[in-house]
Design a protein around this motif. Structure first.
Motif, PDB file in Angstrom:
ATOM      1  N   ARG A 272       1.172   8.773  -6.663  1.00 43.88           N
ATOM      2  CA  ARG A 272       1.313  10.222  -6.521  1.00 43.88           C
ATOM      3  C   ARG A 272       2.339  10.770  -7.515  1.00 43.88           C
ATOM      4  NH1 ARG A 272       3.089  10.240  -1.798  1.00 43.88           N
ATOM      5  NH2 ARG A 272       1.067   9.982  -0.752  1.00 43.88           N
ATOM      6  N   GLU A 273       3.379   9.985  -7.772  1.00 42.51           N
ATOM      7  CA  GLU A 273       4.444  10.447  -8.669  1.00 42.51           C
ATOM      8  C   GLU A 273       4.037  10.381 -10.136  1.00 42.51           C
ATOM      9  OE1 GLU A 273       7.964   8.171  -8.233  1.00 42.51           O
ATOM     10  OE2 GLU A 273       9.023   9.133  -9.921  1.00 42.51           O
TER      11      GLU A 273
ATOM     12  N   LYS B 244      -0.522  15.266 -12.651  1.00 38.15           N
ATOM     13  CA  LYS B 244       0.638  15.918 -12.063  1.00 38.15           C
ATOM     14  C   LYS B 244       1.911  15.672 -12.860  1.00 38.15           C
ATOM     15  CE  LYS B 244      -1.208  15.691  -7.347  1.00 38.15           C
ATOM     16  NZ  LYS B 244      -0.978  15.247  -5.951  1.00 38.15           N
ATOM     17  N   ASN B 245       2.039  14.517 -13.477  1.00 40.37           N
ATOM     18  CA  ASN B 245       3.231  14.162 -14.241  1.00 40.37           C
ATOM     19  C   ASN B 245       2.931  14.355 -15.730  1.00 40.37           C
ATOM     20  OD1 ASN B 245       5.463  12.864 -15.488  1.00 40.37           O
ATOM     21  ND2 ASN B 245       5.747  11.616 -13.650  1.00 40.37           N
TER      22      ASN B 245
ATOM     23  N   LYS C 138       0.833  -1.214   0.000  1.00 37.30           N
ATOM     24  CA  LYS C 138       0.000   0.000   0.000  1.00 37.30           C
ATOM     25  C   LYS C 138       0.860   1.254   0.000  1.00 37.30           C
ATOM     26  CE  LYS C 138      -4.079   1.893   2.258  1.00 37.30           C
ATOM     27  NZ  LYS C 138      -5.071   1.696   3.364  1.00 37.30           N
ATOM     28  N   LYS C 139       1.940   1.233   0.764  1.00 38.67           N
ATOM     29  CA  LYS C 139       2.832   2.386   0.833  1.00 38.67           C
ATOM     30  C   LYS C 139       3.505   2.644  -0.507  1.00 38.67           C
ATOM     31  CE  LYS C 139       6.741   4.191   3.511  1.00 38.67           C
ATOM     32  NZ  LYS C 139       7.696   3.910   4.613  1.00 38.67           N
ATOM     33  N   ALA C 140       3.970   1.567  -1.145  1.00 36.18           N
ATOM     34  CA  ALA C 140       4.624   1.717  -2.445  1.00 36.18           C
ATOM     35  C   ALA C 140       3.643   2.213  -3.498  1.00 36.18           C
ATOM     36  CB  ALA C 140       5.241   0.385  -2.876  1.00 36.18           C
ATOM     37  N   TYR C 141       2.421   1.713  -3.429  1.00 39.31           N
ATOM     38  CA  TYR C 141       1.415   2.136  -4.402  1.00 39.31           C
ATOM     39  C   TYR C 141       1.111   3.633  -4.264  1.00 39.31           C
ATOM     40  CZ  TYR C 141      -3.202   3.126  -6.211  1.00 39.31           C
ATOM     41  OH  TYR C 141      -4.259   3.712  -6.848  1.00 39.31           O
ATOM     42  N   LYS C 142       0.916   4.103  -3.041  1.00 36.71           N
ATOM     43  CA  LYS C 142       0.607   5.516  -2.831  1.00 36.71           C
ATOM     44  C   LYS C 142       1.735   6.413  -3.327  1.00 36.71           C
ATOM     45  CE  LYS C 142      -2.622   5.173   1.044  1.00 36.71           C
ATOM     46  NZ  LYS C 142      -2.890   5.574   2.455  1.00 36.71           N
ATOM     47  N   ARG C 143       2.966   5.982  -3.050  1.00 36.17           N
ATOM     48  CA  ARG C 143       4.107   6.800  -3.477  1.00 36.17           C
ATOM     49  C   ARG C 143       4.198   6.882  -4.995  1.00 36.17           C
ATOM     50  NH1 ARG C 143       8.945   5.143  -4.974  1.00 36.17           N
ATOM     51  NH2 ARG C 143       8.567   3.040  -4.147  1.00 36.17           N
ATOM     52  N   LEU C 144       4.067   5.732  -5.667  1.00 40.31           N
ATOM     53  CA  LEU C 144       4.185   5.718  -7.127  1.00 40.31           C
ATOM     54  C   LEU C 144       2.980   6.366  -7.807  1.00 40.31           C
ATOM     55  CD1 LEU C 144       5.661   2.134  -7.610  1.00 40.31           C
ATOM     56  CD2 LEU C 144       6.859   4.316  -7.866  1.00 40.31           C
TER      57      LEU C 144
ATOM     58  N   HIS D 209     -11.160  12.122  -8.657  1.00 40.38           N
ATOM     59  CA  HIS D 209      -9.864  12.475  -9.215  1.00 40.38           C
ATOM     60  C   HIS D 209      -8.729  11.555  -8.775  1.00 40.38           C
ATOM     61  CE1 HIS D 209     -11.476  16.264 -10.725  1.00 40.38           C
ATOM     62  NE2 HIS D 209     -12.051  16.437  -9.552  1.00 40.38           N
ATOM     63  N   ASN D 210      -9.009  10.499  -8.034  1.00 48.29           N
ATOM     64  CA  ASN D 210      -7.953   9.626  -7.515  1.00 48.29           C
ATOM     65  C   ASN D 210      -7.847   8.349  -8.333  1.00 48.29           C
ATOM     66  OD1 ASN D 210      -7.335  11.421  -5.402  1.00 48.29           O
ATOM     67  ND2 ASN D 210      -9.030  10.630  -4.182  1.00 48.29           N
ATOM     68  N   ALA D 211      -6.949   7.471  -7.912  1.00 49.28           N
ATOM     69  CA  ALA D 211      -6.786   6.183  -8.581  1.00 49.28           C
ATOM     70  C   ALA D 211      -8.044   5.333  -8.384  1.00 49.28           C
ATOM     71  CB  ALA D 211      -5.568   5.454  -8.019  1.00 49.28           C
TER      72      ALA D 211
END
Length: 798
Positions: free
Chosen positions: A75-76, A81-82, A67-73, A248-250
């Protein structure tokens, strides 16, 4: 095999030729290659996609790390945003990887077989996927059809498809009872295919909780998609109270669930503890609603309970008790709550014990709806608006569906508390489907009460009891009033009970009829509060649009803002340039040909334009040394200043007469009006009059009447640019023509002392008559027919 050329060479009449051995081997090799590729594609695709590699994790990663890795990626690599061209594809891979690894079953399948179970058993029925065609060539027609067709892909969404009229007339009104989650999709949309598994899972869960589901196909319902503001697919939006909010989220289950929960108002359910439960339950009288308590061992309010509270918010007030929290022991003990099963209680007029209770290990939506629909009203609710009256006292539809309303017309305060308690007790003892007990405050619904009582003295300051039956929606009712005032005594109870028993067999007891007026809405917020709420909603919408919507969705708002700014600053800039041009020291250069023409006609103005006043008053300023340059010396070409000569004693009367005479000429922008004080600037005036000796000769300064000469009532038309003036002299009584030609003619009798005594003495004629026929002189001034007196330069006004 079709080989027309070979047929002609053989000379046979047929057009078909059977392939030779070499050709057969080539065909078989090609078919084998196609077959191998078809069988290998799923495996290659599965081997190429590794969710652990996408998220940068090892095989032993836990749920928290995933879950942590998913949120970080996420967001990136979010496309909003990208701006990298491959951000969208990368974001899709990240979401797909998280979908696989966050699901235990899909993760186990991937760890065992290298996929998520979509291709299991393929080898067992692969022979069914290919059909025999000609000699040994196998292929399936569907192999060349990619899953972009909505009929194949979205068969589960067919029951949720929305059309414009259906949305406007059914979905929008229903959104005031429950929120809607709507997906915008289209054909040939790869991202739409990607989110389908998550969408189906969320739909199955939320629909069971009471959330409305809708699907809009942008290809077939372009009008509806444009109305919703969806400019790309896939798009997911929420609808509540007729208001649209975009997601607007995943697209994962947790985000969609949280999105629906965020749509709901924040004050639907109040957290209840031992400290505030008495206050909460005691508000039934102020809010005129039953109060509901849900006891559960969940630390947060369940979404199902929030959705139920939203659906019944007009009828009930909701509170939530977390039984595992310290500070709720007294509450749980008082009402004997089973902490292991969710319990729902409804309280009405009495807060010491619930009016109804339901308890179940699995609290379903249908169970809640059945329980709350039977307890929507108090035992004796107060009629606070017309809608409530129509719901509690429905219109009679047939002889078998008679329903009577027992109405207590009473007042507020402790004086009537005992009467009301007796009425509620009677209502509890006589619960029938054909009876409804309600009350009305006489001072809040004066028109309604006066229709029944008609100022009867028997009920002054007392409560009255009325039994009525509605006959139509126009307000017609039949009724009967108890002859004596209602006090709630034993005798009153017997009289009312006997009358209700007689109504079962004889409906004719309701002998009176009348037309009732509509009830006032007692609980409606005042105008200022409604305006504040609307303003806050609008600001919230603008804030959401500014920080979440894309630029295309923000275009209407940005267009409105820039249009307002353009109009505002454009007006300021134009006004600034206009003011600067008015205050210029020197006029712009003119052509020599136009100069000669303006010399002749610089005072020839259009009569029609000058006859249209711009204001309802005449603006007359005093000519002083402060404004002397701007009002005379630096006047623009073609502009003239009409100056009235007056003294302090004659100031008021002459200005009034002057304004009346020149009012019709204020429409000309070339004319300015001023007055000059003779007491301050006599020398300046006499200097100018020296250049008009043929019309106004100046007497000798040694003459004894020199200082007595009266110039009040003189009017000078000053052309600052051309350095000339025209002169108006006061009218002398006895002259027929006045001084219309005063710029050209002058009576020689002015030289005599007798004439001076008659014309120059202030008391010789009325002040108002001095400006007689000034308007005719103004006409000739605009025509340019008056004589002009030129001067070398304008003298200083000091």
């Amino acid at each position: 095999m079709v080989t027309r050329g070979a047929g002609r060479e053989a000379g046979s009449g047929g057009g078909f030729h059977r392939a030779g051995p070499m050709e057969s081997r080539v065909l078989r090799a090609a078919a084998a290659v196609v077959l191998v590729l078809a069988l290998a594609l799923p495996g290659l695709r599965a081997a190429d996609f590794d969710p652990y590699r996408v998220l940068g994790l090892g095989r032993t990663a836990g749920a928290a790390d995933i879950k942590k890795a998913y949120k970080r990626l996420a967001r990136e690599w979010h496309p909003d945003k990208n701006k990298d061209p491959g951000a969208e594809d990368k974001f899709i891979q990240i979401s797909k990887a998280y979908e696989i690894l966050s699901n235990e079953e899909k993760r186990a399948n991937f760890d065992r077989y290298g996929d998520v179970g979509e291709n299991q058993g393929y080898s067992q029925h692969q022979h069914r996927q290919f059909h025999h065609f000609h000699e040994g060539f196998y292929f399936d027609e569907s192999f060349f059809h990619f899953p972009f067709n909505s009929e194949r892909r979205d068969s589960s969404d067919e029951k949720y498809l929305l059309h414009f009229s259906h949305y406007m007339h059914e979905i929008v009104p229903d959104s005031f009872k429950k929120p809607y989650l709507i997906k915008i999709t289209s054909d040939w949309c790869f991202s739409c295919i990607h989110i389908e598994p998550v969408w189906k899972e969320v739909v199955q869960e939320l629909e069971a909780l009471g959330v409305g589901i809708g699907v809009v196909h942008a290809g077939y319902e372009r009008r509806l998609a444009h109305h919703l503001g969806a400019h790309s697919t896939p798009s997911i939006l929420g609808l509540i109270n007729g208001k649209i909010s975009f997601f607007h989220n995943a697209v994962v289950r947790e985000n969609l669930r949280q999105f629906v929960e965020n749509l709901l108002p924040g004050n639907l359910v109040e957290k209840i503890t031992d400290k505030n439960y008495v206050r909460f339950l005691s508000n039934w009288k102020k809010e005129n609603k039953p109060h509901v308590l849900l006891f559960d061992h969940m630390p947060v309010v369940p979404l199902l309970y929030k959705l139920t509270a939203f659906a019944y918010r007009d009828y009930l007030s909701f509170g939530y008790v977390y039984v595992g929290l310290r500070g709720t022991e007294e509450l749980s003990s008082q009402y004997n709550i089973n902490v292991y099963s969710p319990t729902m209680m409804v309280f009405k007029e009495h807060i010491d014990k619930p009016a109804d209770v339901v308890q179940a290990r699995d609290m379903k939506k249908q169970l809640m709806d059945d329980f709350l629909s039977q307890n929507k009203f108090l035992m004796a609710p107060r009629l606070t608006n017309q809608k409530l009256f129509q719901e509690l006292c429905p219109v009679k539809k047939s002889h078998r569906q008679r329903k009577y309303c027992v109405v207590l017309l009473t007042g507020e305060g402790d004086k009537f508390a005992k009467t009301y308690e007796a009425f509620v007790t009677f209502a509890l003892a006589n619960t029938r489907d054909t009876l409804r007990f309600v009350q009305v405050y006489s001072d809040r619904q004066q028109d309604f009460v006066d229709t029944f009582l008609m100022d009867d003295e028997r009920y002054q300051g007392k409560s009255a009891m009325v039994i009525l039956e509605r006959r139509n929606n126009a307000g017609r009712v039949v009724y009967k009033i108890l002859e004596d005032a209602w006090r709630g005594s034993e005798e009153d109870n017997f009289i009312l009970l006997d009358l209700l028993d007689q109504l079962r067999t004889d409906a004719g007891l309701l002998s009176s009829d009348t037309i009732l007026p509509d009830l006032n809405d007692e609980l409606a917020p005042i105008f200022i509060l409604r305006w504040i709420y609307s303003t806050l909603d609008y600001i919230s919408d603008c804030w959401d649009s500014m920080f979440h919507n894309n630029w295309r969705e923000m275009m209407p708002l940005l267009s409105l803002i820039f249009s307002a700014l353009f109009i505002l600053f454009g007006t300021v800039i134009v006004q600034a340039f206009s003011d600067s041009s008015d205050a210029r020291d020197s006029p712009p250069p003119e052509k020599e040909e136009a100069t000669a023409k303006s010399e002749k006609n610089d005072t020839s103005f259009s009569k029609e334009n000058s006859r249209i006043p711009k204001k309802g008053f005449v603006e007359v300023t005093e000519l002083t040394d402060v404004n002397y340059n701007s009002n005379l010396v630096r006047l623009r070409p073609g502009h003239m200043n009409v100056v009235l000569i007056l003294s302090n004693p004659t100031k008021t009367s002459l200005l009034q007469k002057f304004a009346l005479e020149v009012y019709t000429f204020t429409g000309s922008s070339s004319l300015h009006f001023s007055f000059l004080s003779l007491d301050k600037h006599r020398e300046w005036l006499e200097y100018l009059l020296e250049f008009a000796q043929d019309a106004a000769p100046i007497p000798n300064q040694y003459d004894k009447h020199f200082l007595e000469r009266d110039y009040t009532g003189y009017v000078l038309a000053l052309n600052g640019h051309k350095k000339y003036f025209c002169l108006f002299k006061p009218h002398r009584s006895g002259e027929d023509g006045g001084n219309l030609g005063s710029c050209e003619d002058y009576d020689s009798s002015l030289h005599t002392g007798e004439a001076r005594g008659k014309s120059c003495s202030p008391g010789a004629k009325s002040v108002k008559s001095k400006l007689h026929k000034l308007s005719l002189w103004m006409e000739r001034l605009l025509e340019g027919s008056l004589q002009r007196f030129y001067i070398p330069s304008w003298p200083a006004l000091d």
